[in-house]
Design a protein around this motif. Structure first.
Motif, PDB file in Angstrom:
ATOM      1  N   GLY A   1      13.614 -35.378   1.866  1.00  0.00           N
ATOM      2  CA  GLY A   1      12.212 -35.753   2.019  1.00  0.00           C
ATOM      3  C   GLY A   1      11.247 -34.830   1.305  1.00  0.00           C
ATOM      4  O   GLY A   1      10.044 -35.062   1.290  1.00  0.00           O
TER       5      GLY A   1
ATOM      6  N   LEU B   1      10.299 -32.987  -2.297  1.00  0.00           N
ATOM      7  CA  LEU B   1      10.589 -33.056  -3.736  1.00  0.00           C
ATOM      8  C   LEU B   1      10.220 -31.767  -4.481  1.00  0.00           C
ATOM      9  O   LEU B   1      10.280 -31.720  -5.701  1.00  0.00           O
ATOM     10  CB  LEU B   1       9.811 -34.222  -4.361  1.00  0.00           C
ATOM     11  CG  LEU B   1      10.128 -35.611  -3.809  1.00  0.00           C
ATOM     12  CD1 LEU B   1       9.194 -36.656  -4.424  1.00  0.00           C
ATOM     13  CD2 LEU B   1      11.570 -35.986  -4.101  1.00  0.00           C
ATOM     14  N   HIS B   2       9.834 -30.757  -3.749  1.00  0.00           N
ATOM     15  CA  HIS B   2       9.340 -29.546  -4.414  1.00  0.00           C
ATOM     16  C   HIS B   2      10.485 -28.641  -4.866  1.00  0.00           C
ATOM     17  O   HIS B   2      11.415 -28.390  -4.106  1.00  0.00           O
ATOM     18  CB  HIS B   2       8.406 -28.797  -3.475  1.00  0.00           C
ATOM     19  CG  HIS B   2       7.176 -29.585  -3.147  1.00  0.00           C
ATOM     20  ND1 HIS B   2       7.120 -30.432  -2.083  1.00  0.00           N
ATOM     21  CD2 HIS B   2       5.990 -29.674  -3.783  1.00  0.00           C
ATOM     22  CE1 HIS B   2       5.923 -31.013  -2.066  1.00  0.00           C
ATOM     23  NE2 HIS B   2       5.223 -30.573  -3.082  1.00  0.00           N
ATOM     24  N   ASP B   3      10.354 -28.149  -6.084  1.00  0.00           N
ATOM     25  CA  ASP B   3      11.486 -27.382  -6.607  1.00  0.00           C
ATOM     26  C   ASP B   3      11.118 -26.039  -7.229  1.00  0.00           C
ATOM     27  O   ASP B   3      11.993 -25.276  -7.620  1.00  0.00           O
ATOM     28  CB  ASP B   3      12.259 -28.224  -7.633  1.00  0.00           C
ATOM     29  CG  ASP B   3      11.459 -28.544  -8.887  1.00  0.00           C
ATOM     30  OD1 ASP B   3      10.276 -28.187  -8.936  1.00  0.00           O
ATOM     31  OD2 ASP B   3      12.025 -29.150  -9.799  1.00  0.00           O
TER      32      ASP B   3
ATOM     33  N   VAL C   1      16.530 -31.448  -5.439  1.00  0.00           N
ATOM     34  CA  VAL C   1      15.535 -31.685  -4.377  1.00  0.00           C
ATOM     35  C   VAL C   1      15.939 -32.914  -3.563  1.00  0.00           C
ATOM     36  O   VAL C   1      16.838 -33.664  -3.949  1.00  0.00           O
ATOM     37  CB  VAL C   1      14.126 -31.909  -4.986  1.00  0.00           C
ATOM     38  CG1 VAL C   1      13.655 -30.666  -5.715  1.00  0.00           C
ATOM     39  CG2 VAL C   1      14.098 -33.113  -5.921  1.00  0.00           C
TER      40      VAL C   1
ATOM     41  N   LEU D   1       7.036 -28.183   2.708  1.00  0.00           N
ATOM     42  CA  LEU D   1       6.056 -28.854   3.560  1.00  0.00           C
ATOM     43  C   LEU D   1       6.332 -28.606   5.039  1.00  0.00           C
ATOM     44  O   LEU D   1       7.495 -28.551   5.454  1.00  0.00           O
ATOM     45  CB  LEU D   1       6.098 -30.372   3.306  1.00  0.00           C
ATOM     46  CG  LEU D   1       5.891 -30.820   1.866  1.00  0.00           C
ATOM     47  CD1 LEU D   1       6.224 -32.303   1.730  1.00  0.00           C
ATOM     48  CD2 LEU D   1       4.459 -30.569   1.432  1.00  0.00           C
TER      49      LEU D   1
ATOM     50  N   THR E   1       5.899 -30.744   7.103  1.00  0.00           N
ATOM     51  CA  THR E   1       6.496 -32.002   7.550  1.00  0.00           C
ATOM     52  C   THR E   1       7.988 -32.098   7.237  1.00  0.00           C
ATOM     53  O   THR E   1       8.675 -32.981   7.753  1.00  0.00           O
ATOM     54  CB  THR E   1       5.779 -33.199   6.885  1.00  0.00           C
ATOM     55  OG1 THR E   1       5.605 -32.899   5.505  1.00  0.00           O
ATOM     56  CG2 THR E   1       4.439 -33.454   7.529  1.00  0.00           C
ATOM     57  N   THR E   2       8.499 -31.235   6.373  1.00  0.00           N
ATOM     58  CA  THR E   2       9.943 -31.275   6.103  1.00  0.00           C
ATOM     59  C   THR E   2      10.673 -30.111   6.786  1.00  0.00           C
ATOM     60  O   THR E   2      11.881 -29.953   6.606  1.00  0.00           O
ATOM     61  CB  THR E   2      10.242 -31.279   4.585  1.00  0.00           C
ATOM     62  OG1 THR E   2       9.580 -30.178   3.969  1.00  0.00           O
ATOM     63  CG2 THR E   2       9.788 -32.571   3.947  1.00  0.00           C
TER      64      THR E   2
ATOM     65  N   GLU F   1       4.807 -39.268  -9.134  1.00  0.00           N
ATOM     66  CA  GLU F   1       5.502 -40.014  -8.083  1.00  0.00           C
ATOM     67  C   GLU F   1       4.798 -39.783  -6.746  1.00  0.00           C
ATOM     68  O   GLU F   1       4.558 -38.634  -6.355  1.00  0.00           O
ATOM     69  CB  GLU F   1       6.951 -39.529  -8.004  1.00  0.00           C
ATOM     70  CG  GLU F   1       7.813 -40.304  -7.030  1.00  0.00           C
ATOM     71  CD  GLU F   1       9.294 -39.932  -7.214  1.00  0.00           C
ATOM     72  OE1 GLU F   1       9.839 -40.211  -8.293  1.00  0.00           O
ATOM     73  OE2 GLU F   1       9.865 -39.344  -6.283  1.00  0.00           O
TER      74      GLU F   1
ATOM     75  N   GLU G   1       4.241 -39.275  -2.952  1.00  0.00           N
ATOM     76  CA  GLU G   1       5.053 -38.682  -1.892  1.00  0.00           C
ATOM     77  C   GLU G   1       4.356 -38.955  -0.554  1.00  0.00           C
ATOM     78  O   GLU G   1       3.315 -38.364  -0.251  1.00  0.00           O
ATOM     79  CB  GLU G   1       5.184 -37.164  -2.117  1.00  0.00           C
ATOM     80  CG  GLU G   1       6.206 -36.535  -1.213  1.00  0.00           C
ATOM     81  CD  GLU G   1       6.100 -35.019  -1.182  1.00  0.00           C
ATOM     82  OE1 GLU G   1       4.996 -34.495  -0.968  1.00  0.00           O
ATOM     83  OE2 GLU G   1       7.139 -34.365  -1.349  1.00  0.00           O
TER      84      GLU G   1
ATOM     85  N   LEU H   1       4.812 -38.193   2.512  1.00  0.00           N
ATOM     86  CA  LEU H   1       4.639 -37.119   3.497  1.00  0.00           C
ATOM     87  C   LEU H   1       3.345 -36.342   3.296  1.00  0.00           C
ATOM     88  O   LEU H   1       2.729 -35.889   4.256  1.00  0.00           O
ATOM     89  CB  LEU H   1       5.821 -36.141   3.427  1.00  0.00           C
ATOM     90  CG  LEU H   1       7.101 -36.589   4.128  1.00  0.00           C
ATOM     91  CD1 LEU H   1       8.242 -35.659   3.767  1.00  0.00           C
ATOM     92  CD2 LEU H   1       6.908 -36.618   5.630  1.00  0.00           C
ATOM     93  N   SER H   2       2.958 -36.174   2.041  1.00  0.00           N
ATOM     94  CA  SER H   2       1.721 -35.435   1.795  1.00  0.00           C
ATOM     95  C   SER H   2       0.591 -36.365   1.367  1.00  0.00           C
ATOM     96  O   SER H   2      -0.502 -35.901   1.041  1.00  0.00           O
ATOM     97  CB  SER H   2       1.942 -34.344   0.735  1.00  0.00           C
ATOM     98  OG  SER H   2       2.591 -34.877  -0.378  1.00  0.00           O
TER      99      SER H   2
ATOM    100  N   MET I   1       3.041 -36.229  -7.005  1.00  0.00           N
ATOM    101  CA  MET I   1       3.408 -35.034  -7.758  1.00  0.00           C
ATOM    102  C   MET I   1       4.114 -35.481  -9.030  1.00  0.00           C
ATOM    103  O   MET I   1       4.559 -36.636  -9.124  1.00  0.00           O
ATOM    104  CB  MET I   1       4.347 -34.146  -6.937  1.00  0.00           C
ATOM    105  CG  MET I   1       5.647 -34.819  -6.566  1.00  0.00           C
ATOM    106  SD  MET I   1       6.618 -33.880  -5.378  1.00  0.00           S
ATOM    107  CE  MET I   1       7.124 -32.501  -6.375  1.00  0.00           C
TER     108      MET I   1
ATOM    109  N   PRO J   1       9.942 -35.380 -10.342  1.00  0.00           N
ATOM    110  CA  PRO J   1      10.937 -34.340 -10.646  1.00  0.00           C
ATOM    111  C   PRO J   1      11.894 -34.796 -11.755  1.00  0.00           C
ATOM    112  O   PRO J   1      12.322 -35.949 -11.799  1.00  0.00           O
ATOM    113  CB  PRO J   1      11.686 -34.164  -9.324  1.00  0.00           C
ATOM    114  CG  PRO J   1      10.711 -34.592  -8.285  1.00  0.00           C
ATOM    115  CD  PRO J   1       9.919 -35.710  -8.912  1.00  0.00           C
TER     116      PRO J   1
END
Lengths: 211, 349
Positions: free
Chosen positions: A98, A100-102, A124, A150, A152-153, B90, B92, B94-95, B99, B102
């Motif tokens: 959930g 996507l941050h990397d 991710v 996040l 939330t994650t 894309e 997202e 949840l936020s 972003m 990826p």
């Protein structure tokens, strides 16, 4: 200055173009490939990590140093082929489902790799099962590093760590967690082994787990 | 003695400015209107001129913040899709934002930007039509039109290549970065002209996040070398147009504040969670105004009053703070009106 020292200085200063040649010269001077790796590059990255932790340098300087080391390792690899062990351990790393941050995860992977580990980067949005499978399927995995950016994650991190803690192979590997909203308190609460606030600290703690 | 003593009738009105189009993907509530002795815009301009305002400007009541969705950058960041520079975003959930997708990469290397990058044609958008259809009926002349421009110099290159490559390129490819940033700055200046001409903007909120929770991504020295000449040029052009510029920069960037000031930014919109705004206001408030958000304020009387007091008697005591505060649902009292009333009285003293 010996070639090993020259190499270490070039790695510290991120001189990607100089490092490959200095690796060759250090080998030609009679240094063993393992010494070139450890004393010429990994130790230099330790210095870089310490400077980063102390805010003496910033992310770009850390990145160019890690990239310079990578260039050196490329040249060194054929010479290391006969060595019994060139890595100090294997690390599985990824960002939880959930999320996507990397960026943070990539920095940690880079610094851990620069500390001498082999890194299996799962990417991710990694499902719980994939973390567990990667940890269990390779008996050489000694660390699983889990990232979340996040709030939330954070529950997904909790689920991931819970599943890893239930693994029959759990005694073989340590679980490290990190990411902007993560704290030592949360790490303790979910049963992970270590929380680190930045990439350099992550590499240091990872090394402490295998030394 | 103030020329404008507070009159309780100023907050007794129950009127609203028209509802604005969504911002950052969020639906907007109608803007609360007070019976102010001068317009919110005139009051804000006092802050810009480093004069004492009559009350603490509040983004939620005094500003009309807009980010026209006809701009591909705005649409991509809110909904996902392709932005002005061909970058895939894309969404997202949840936020509730998008972003950069990826694994995607628009530019092979910063040194190739001239051959690979197509700069947007700003004339391809019918700005007048967008203003007439979307904003004309809801933008009041009394309010400060705050036009949002996202993806500043650092963010843009990170979106085009990668976070890591961008930071490395600052050290390894300074000439290519310099040339690209010169062209990007031209683009930003043209966009500001549009904000002024068609949307009657007074303030530009210009985004460029550049910090982690614990420090800036890069050193103050690197900012001075790589960013500052471009931001100085941009801000001078904005000022020459009669615009003021607020720099939105998230992360722990207190070490960069002297650079933001020297770059000519008028205000800084930063993150409370990792910056000591009270201390920074004491240190730099006379040189750069600061916008401070109260995200999810408490609703109980004491908690909410603490928020109000911090704005009025702390951060805003010298009139150099812009609040971003909406009265929360279920609040014990109307905190927007309280900020207005108490700051009116305090600043009149």
């Amino acid at each position: 200055m010996s070639k090993l020292q020259e190499l270490a200085t070039a790695v510290e200063n991120g001189k990607s173009k100089l490092v490959p040649g200095l690796v060759e010269e250090a080998l030609a001077e009679g240094n063993s490939p393992i010494d070139v790796l450890n004393k010429g590059m990994i130790d230099a990255m330790g210095v870089v990590g310490e400077k980063f932790k102390n805010n003496e340098i910033f992310v770009p300087e850390m990145l160019v140093a890690a990239r310079a080391m990578k260039k050196g390792v490329e040249v060194l690899k054929p010479h290391l082929a006969g060595e019994s062990s060139t890595t100090i351990g294997k690390v599985v790393i990824g960002t939880v489902a959930g999320d996507l941050h990397d960026i943070g995860k990539n920095l940690v992977a880079l610094m851990i790799e620069s500390a001498g580990f082999e890194v299996n980067d799962l990417g991710v949005d990694v499902p719980v099962e994939k973390f567990v499978e990667a940890a269990e399927s390779d008996p050489e995995v000694s660390i699983v590093a889990v990232s979340a950016l996040l709030t939330t994650t954070m529950p997904a991190m909790r689920d991931t760590v819970a599943a890893l803690n239930k693994s029959p192979a759990r005694s073989r590997f340590k679980v490290m967690v990190g990411g902007a909203p993560i704290t030592q308190e949360f790490c303790d609460e979910i049963g992970a082994d270590a929380y680190t606030a930045d990439a350099a600290s992550a590499a240091q703690v990872a090394k402490s787990f295998v030394s | 003695m103030s020329n404008y003593p507070f009159d309780p009738k100023e907050i007794s009105v129950d009127e609203y400015y028209p509802k604005m189009p969504p911002l950052y993907g969020m639906d907007m509530a109608p803007t609360r209107k007070f019976n102010t002795p001068i317009t919110p815009k005139e009051n804000f301009l006092r802050v810009c001129r480093k004069e004492k305002p009559l009350w603490l400007p509040n983004m939620a009541t005094d500003f009309a913040t807009i980010q026209p969705i006809v701009m591909p950058d705005a649409n991509a960041r809110v909904h996902g899709g392709i932005d002005w520079f061909g970058i895939q975003w894309e969404y997202e959930p949840l936020s509730n934002a998008a972003m950069v997708k990826p694994g995607t990469r628009r530019l092979s290397d910063v040194t190739n930007w001239e051959s690979e990058l197509v700069f947007p044609d700003l004339n391809a958008i019918d700005w007048q039509k967008d203003y007439d259809e979307t904003y004309k009926d809801c933008l009041s002349d009394d309010l400060v039109v705050n036009f949002v421009i996202v993806n500043g110099l650092y963010e843009r290159l990170a979106d085009l290549t990668s976070f890591e490559d961008t930071l490395c390129s600052f050290l390894e490819e300074p000439e290519a970065v310099e040339a690209l940033y010169t062209k990007l700055t031209d683009f930003h200046i043209e966009l500001m002209k549009i904000a002024k001409k068609y949307y009657h903007a007074t303030l530009i909120t210009f985004h460029d996040d550049m910090g982690t929770q614990r420090s800036s991504f890069f050193s103050p020295e690197l900012f001075r070398e790589v960013m500052m000449p471009h931001y100085q040029r941009m801000n001078k052009a904005a000022h020459d147009m009669g615009l003021y510029v607020m720099f939105h920069s998230c992360g722990s960037v207190a070490n960069q504040l002297p650079n933001f000031i020297e770059s000519g930014f008028d205000f800084w919109e930063g993150q409370d969670a990792c910056n000591d705004k009270d201390a920074l206001m004491e240190q730099y408030g006379d040189q750069i105004g600061m916008e401070v958000m109260s995200l999810m304020p408490p609703t109980d009387e004491k908690g909410l009053m603490d928020v109000v007091n911090r704005y009025v008697y702390g951060l805003g005591k010298n009139g150099r703070c812009l609040a971003w505060h909406s009265t929360p649902k279920g609040a014990a009292f109307d905190s927007c009106a309280k900020i207005y009333e108490l700051s009116r009285k305090h600043l009149a003293e």
